[in-house]
Design a protein around this motif. Structure first.
Motif, PDB file in Angstrom:
ATOM      1  N   GLY A  58      32.080  52.093  52.117  1.00 27.17           N
ATOM      2  CA  GLY A  58      32.753  51.126  53.000  1.00 27.17           C
ATOM      3  C   GLY A  58      33.319  49.964  52.189  1.00 27.17           C
ATOM      4  N   ALA A  59      32.527  49.469  51.244  1.00 24.72           N
ATOM      5  CA  ALA A  59      32.942  48.307  50.454  1.00 24.72           C
ATOM      6  C   ALA A  59      34.080  48.680  49.510  1.00 24.72           C
ATOM      7  CB  ALA A  59      31.749  47.768  49.672  1.00 24.72           C
ATOM      8  N   VAL A  60      34.038  49.908  48.990  1.00 20.66           N
ATOM      9  CA  VAL A  60      35.127  50.355  48.102  1.00 20.66           C
ATOM     10  C   VAL A  60      36.434  50.408  48.896  1.00 20.66           C
ATOM     11  CG1 VAL A  60      36.000  52.361  46.808  1.00 20.66           C
ATOM     12  CG2 VAL A  60      33.657  51.579  46.466  1.00 20.66           C
ATOM     13  N   GLU A  61      36.359  50.936  50.120  1.00 20.93           N
ATOM     14  CA  GLU A  61      37.552  50.977  50.985  1.00 20.93           C
ATOM     15  C   GLU A  61      38.096  49.562  51.193  1.00 20.93           C
ATOM     16  OE1 GLU A  61      39.342  53.476  52.140  1.00 20.93           O
ATOM     17  OE2 GLU A  61      38.007  54.818  51.025  1.00 20.93           O
ATOM     18  N   GLU A  62      37.194  48.626  51.460  1.00 24.76           N
ATOM     19  CA  GLU A  62      37.621  47.233  51.682  1.00 24.76           C
ATOM     20  C   GLU A  62      38.387  46.698  50.473  1.00 24.76           C
ATOM     21  OE1 GLU A  62      34.970  44.181  53.389  1.00 24.76           O
ATOM     22  OE2 GLU A  62      33.488  45.790  53.528  1.00 24.76           O
ATOM     23  N   MET A  63      37.915  47.082  49.292  1.00 24.24           N
ATOM     24  CA  MET A  63      38.552  46.565  48.070  1.00 24.24           C
ATOM     25  C   MET A  63      39.973  47.114  47.890  1.00 24.24           C
ATOM     26  SD  MET A  63      36.507  44.420  46.739  1.00 24.24           S
ATOM     27  CE  MET A  63      36.534  44.088  44.998  1.00 24.24           C
ATOM     28  N   GLY A  64      40.255  48.229  48.570  1.00 24.76           N
ATOM     29  CA  GLY A  64      41.587  48.839  48.434  1.00 24.76           C
ATOM     30  C   GLY A  64      42.564  48.359  49.485  1.00 24.76           C
ATOM     31  N   ASN A  65      42.156  47.375  50.258  1.00 26.25           N
ATOM     32  CA  ASN A  65      43.004  46.899  51.348  1.00 26.25           C
ATOM     33  C   ASN A  65      43.237  45.393  51.171  1.00 26.25           C
ATOM     34  OD1 ASN A  65      43.776  45.825  53.846  1.00 26.25           O
ATOM     35  ND2 ASN A  65      42.659  47.404  55.002  1.00 26.25           N
ATOM     36  N   GLY A  66      44.493  44.988  51.188  1.00 26.26           N
ATOM     37  CA  GLY A  66      44.848  43.585  50.953  1.00 26.26           C
ATOM     38  C   GLY A  66      44.142  42.622  51.892  1.00 26.26           C
ATOM     39  N   THR A  68      41.135  42.946  53.210  1.00 26.55           N
ATOM     40  CA  THR A  68      39.678  42.851  53.051  1.00 26.55           C
ATOM     41  C   THR A  68      39.239  42.822  51.582  1.00 26.55           C
ATOM     42  OG1 THR A  68      39.650  45.248  53.317  1.00 26.55           O
ATOM     43  CG2 THR A  68      39.023  43.949  55.250  1.00 26.55           C
ATOM     44  N   PHE A  69      40.212  42.788  50.708  1.00 29.39           N
ATOM     45  CA  PHE A  69      39.929  42.744  49.270  1.00 29.39           C
ATOM     46  C   PHE A  69      39.116  41.492  48.910  1.00 29.39           C
ATOM     47  CE2 PHE A  69      41.309  40.671  45.332  1.00 29.39           C
ATOM     48  CZ  PHE A  69      40.864  41.588  44.407  1.00 29.39           C
ATOM     49  N   HIS A  70      38.233  41.630  47.904  1.00 32.16           N
ATOM     50  CA  HIS A  70      37.461  40.479  47.415  1.00 32.16           C
ATOM     51  C   HIS A  70      37.678  40.297  45.922  1.00 32.16           C
ATOM     52  CE1 HIS A  70      35.338  41.085  51.186  1.00 32.16           C
ATOM     53  NE2 HIS A  70      34.840  39.875  51.044  1.00 32.16           N
ATOM     54  N   GLY A  71      37.948  39.101  45.515  1.00 30.03           N
ATOM     55  CA  GLY A  71      38.081  38.788  44.090  1.00 30.03           C
ATOM     56  C   GLY A  71      36.739  38.313  43.548  1.00 30.03           C
ATOM     57  N   TYR A  72      36.770  37.240  42.765  1.00 30.19           N
ATOM     58  CA  TYR A  72      35.510  36.707  42.227  1.00 30.19           C
ATOM     59  C   TYR A  72      34.485  36.515  43.353  1.00 30.19           C
ATOM     60  CZ  TYR A  72      37.745  35.285  37.812  1.00 30.19           C
ATOM     61  OH  TYR A  72      38.386  35.264  36.608  1.00 30.19           O
ATOM     62  N   ALA A  73      33.281  36.929  43.078  1.00 26.93           N
ATOM     63  CA  ALA A  73      32.203  36.700  44.056  1.00 26.93           C
ATOM     64  C   ALA A  73      31.711  35.261  43.873  1.00 26.93           C
ATOM     65  CB  ALA A  73      31.071  37.680  43.793  1.00 26.93           C
ATOM     66  N   PRO A  74      31.140  34.652  44.928  1.00 29.28           N
ATOM     67  CA  PRO A  74      30.529  33.332  44.723  1.00 29.28           C
ATOM     68  C   PRO A  74      29.483  33.462  43.607  1.00 29.28           C
ATOM     69  CG  PRO A  74      30.365  34.037  47.027  1.00 29.28           C
ATOM     70  CD  PRO A  74      30.923  35.186  46.271  1.00 29.28           C
ATOM     71  N   ASP A  75      29.447  32.514  42.676  1.00 30.30           N
ATOM     72  CA  ASP A  75      28.585  32.758  41.503  1.00 30.30           C
ATOM     73  C   ASP A  75      27.099  32.856  41.842  1.00 30.30           C
ATOM     74  OD1 ASP A  75      28.370  30.072  41.878  1.00 30.30           O
ATOM     75  OD2 ASP A  75      29.523  29.516  40.088  1.00 30.30           O
ATOM     76  N   LEU A  76      26.682  32.281  42.958  1.00 34.66           N
ATOM     77  CA  LEU A  76      25.250  32.378  43.294  1.00 34.66           C
ATOM     78  C   LEU A  76      24.951  33.542  44.248  1.00 34.66           C
ATOM     79  CD1 LEU A  76      24.298  28.605  43.683  1.00 34.66           C
ATOM     80  CD2 LEU A  76      24.595  29.964  41.618  1.00 34.66           C
ATOM     81  N   GLY A  77      25.999  34.255  44.652  1.00 35.20           N
ATOM     82  CA  GLY A  77      25.795  35.408  45.533  1.00 35.20           C
ATOM     83  C   GLY A  77      26.449  35.181  46.889  1.00 35.20           C
ATOM     84  N   TYR A  78      26.821  36.283  47.568  1.00 30.56           N
ATOM     85  CA  TYR A  78      27.410  36.175  48.908  1.00 30.56           C
ATOM     86  C   TYR A  78      26.346  35.719  49.902  1.00 30.56           C
ATOM     87  CZ  TYR A  78      31.818  38.312  47.599  1.00 30.56           C
ATOM     88  OH  TYR A  78      33.039  38.548  47.026  1.00 30.56           O
ATOM     89  N   GLY A  79      26.791  34.883  50.846  1.00 26.81           N
ATOM     90  CA  GLY A  79      25.883  34.388  51.881  1.00 26.81           C
ATOM     91  C   GLY A  79      25.223  35.523  52.648  1.00 26.81           C
TER      92      GLY A  79
END
Ligand code: MLT
Length: 410
Positions: A58-66, A68-79
């Protein structure tokens, strides 16, 4: 001319598991037709659970879509992951830990190795002996350990807390007060745990002396006994003296996926400085966050399906632990661990060193384990086997060992 960090030259030539890998590769070159069974490094063998694979897809699919794409993650982790960890690992056990005290990382090994950076170079460290070699090695690199004595296998500035069969593998409070106390519970390699009362003694000691406990709980998922805490924060007062490391490697099979987290409570203050702020500064400067895809996989660990599937995996490995434990007892060995941890710790035959036993087992049975001395001087005379193999290989390894061990233990 540039000068190198000379402390690196003080380290043994290679990391324990790399040394084993080299010996094993020589053996396989010399014995190409023999089936080797690897019960050395604690690497999992069961595939990633379906609920987690689904989350990964699911997350890989999200990354392939403008959208739902995610760039840098928050450095302390996603909420979403920090909230889940706070609720599931800590809230459910009444630990006073909130999401913003959790730092998501690429695994406990990096954090255990890096944490020493936020402490003074002259800090005195105490370690259980034997223990996971990363704690001492990372302090050697930082120049905190003094000189190595070949004869004793000890570093002059390290406080060793021997854990042997004589004291049931339970460390005693050290006579000299350390600044940093590494506790790995359930212990790698001995498989020993501390009860609530035993851990409370350490928490009180650290608070009284201004020390900090660096608590590695990578194996907490394997705890089966009621009075053994899963987190140091189940103990009152730990939030003012402890940092806890957790891993997704052993409870969810993420050794090749990489995810972990470290808990630094805001109440943990030394020299009027918040260690939480120091670690946040370090993390933000040197780490760009665990990948989104992997953090989504981590969140699936806490789903209803994920929890059920992972419980089955833990049960699978603990069945191996039982096979190893019982088989070695039958072969006449003295055996420890395997109840609250996926490691079995055994005494090697009299007159043999841990490395001699390693070589003997490799040659006679084609089984790879880990020599106890690799975990510290008090590990000499002991040997570790992991329960993380497949069930079939574990059974076969024990059958082979039952053939060659009895003569050695006579
Ligand atoms: C071990 O075998 O001690 C562990 O797998 C090493 C690790 O977790 O890094």
């Amino acid at each position: 001319m540039v000068k190198i960090n000379n402390n690196y030259l003080k380290l043994p030539g290679s990391y324990l598991f790399s040394t084993i890998a080299k010996k094993v590769s020589t053996y396989t070159e010399e014995n190409p037709d023999k089936k080797l069974i690897r019960l050395g490094i604690g690497d999992v063998t069961q595939p990633i659970a379906p609920a987690i694979i689904e989350a990964l897809h699911g997350a890989v699919e999200e990354m392939g879509n403008g959208e739902t794409f995610h760039g840098y993650a928050p450095d302390l982790g996603y909420g979403f992951l920090r909230e889940l960890i706070a609720k599931e690992d800590y809230g459910s056990r009444d630990c006073p830990i909130s999401a913003d005290e959790i730092f998501v990382s690429d695994g406990a090994k990096s954090d255990c190795g890096n944490i020493q950076e936020i402490f003074d170079e002259n800090c005195k460290i105490a370690v259980c002996d034997p223990v996971y070699p990363v704690y001492v090695d990372s302090n050697v690199m930082a120049g905190r350990t003094g000189e190595y004595d070949e004869k004793t296998g000890k570093w002059s500035n390290v406080i060793y807390m021997p854990c042997t069969a004589e004291n049931n593998f339970i460390p005693k409070l050290p006579e000299e007060v350390p600044d940093l106390i590494y506790l790995c519970v359930p212990n790698n390699p001995t498989g020993t745990t501390l009860t609530r009362d035993q851990l409370k003694i350490w928490v009180d000691y650290a608070n009284e002396n201004g020390a900090v406990i660096l608590y590695d709980a990578a194996y907490e998922a394997y705890i089966s006994q009621e009075d053994v805490p899963h987190s140091i924060f189940e103990i009152k007062g730990a939030e003012t003296c402890a940092i806890e490391f957790r891993s997704f490697s052993k409870n969810a099979g993420f050794t090749g996926v990489r995810l972990g987290f470290t808990v630094v409570p805001k109440a943990l203050v030394r020299e009027e400085v918040s260690l939480h702020s120091l670690w946040a500064r370090r993390h933000g400067t040197k780490f760009n966050g665990a990948p989104y895809v992997i953090q989504k996989a981590g969140a699936a660990v806490y789903s209803t399906e994920g929890k059920a599937q992972l419980k089955e995996q833990v049960t699978y490995y603990m069945r191996n632990a039982e096979v190893i434990y019982n088989g070695l007892m039958e072969a006449g060995c003295q055996v420890y661990g395997g109840v609250n941890a996926p490691y079995i710790w055994l005494k090697v035959p009299q007159g043999m060193t841990s490395w001699e036993f390693f070589d003997c087992l490799l040659q006679e049975a084609g089984v790879v384990g880990t020599p106890g001395s690799g975990f510290g001087p008090s590990g000499e005379g002991y040997f570790r086997l992991t329960a993380f193999g497949t069930y079939e290989n574990t059974v076969e390894a024990i059958e082979r060992m039952k053939k060659c061990l009895p003569s050695l233990y006579k």
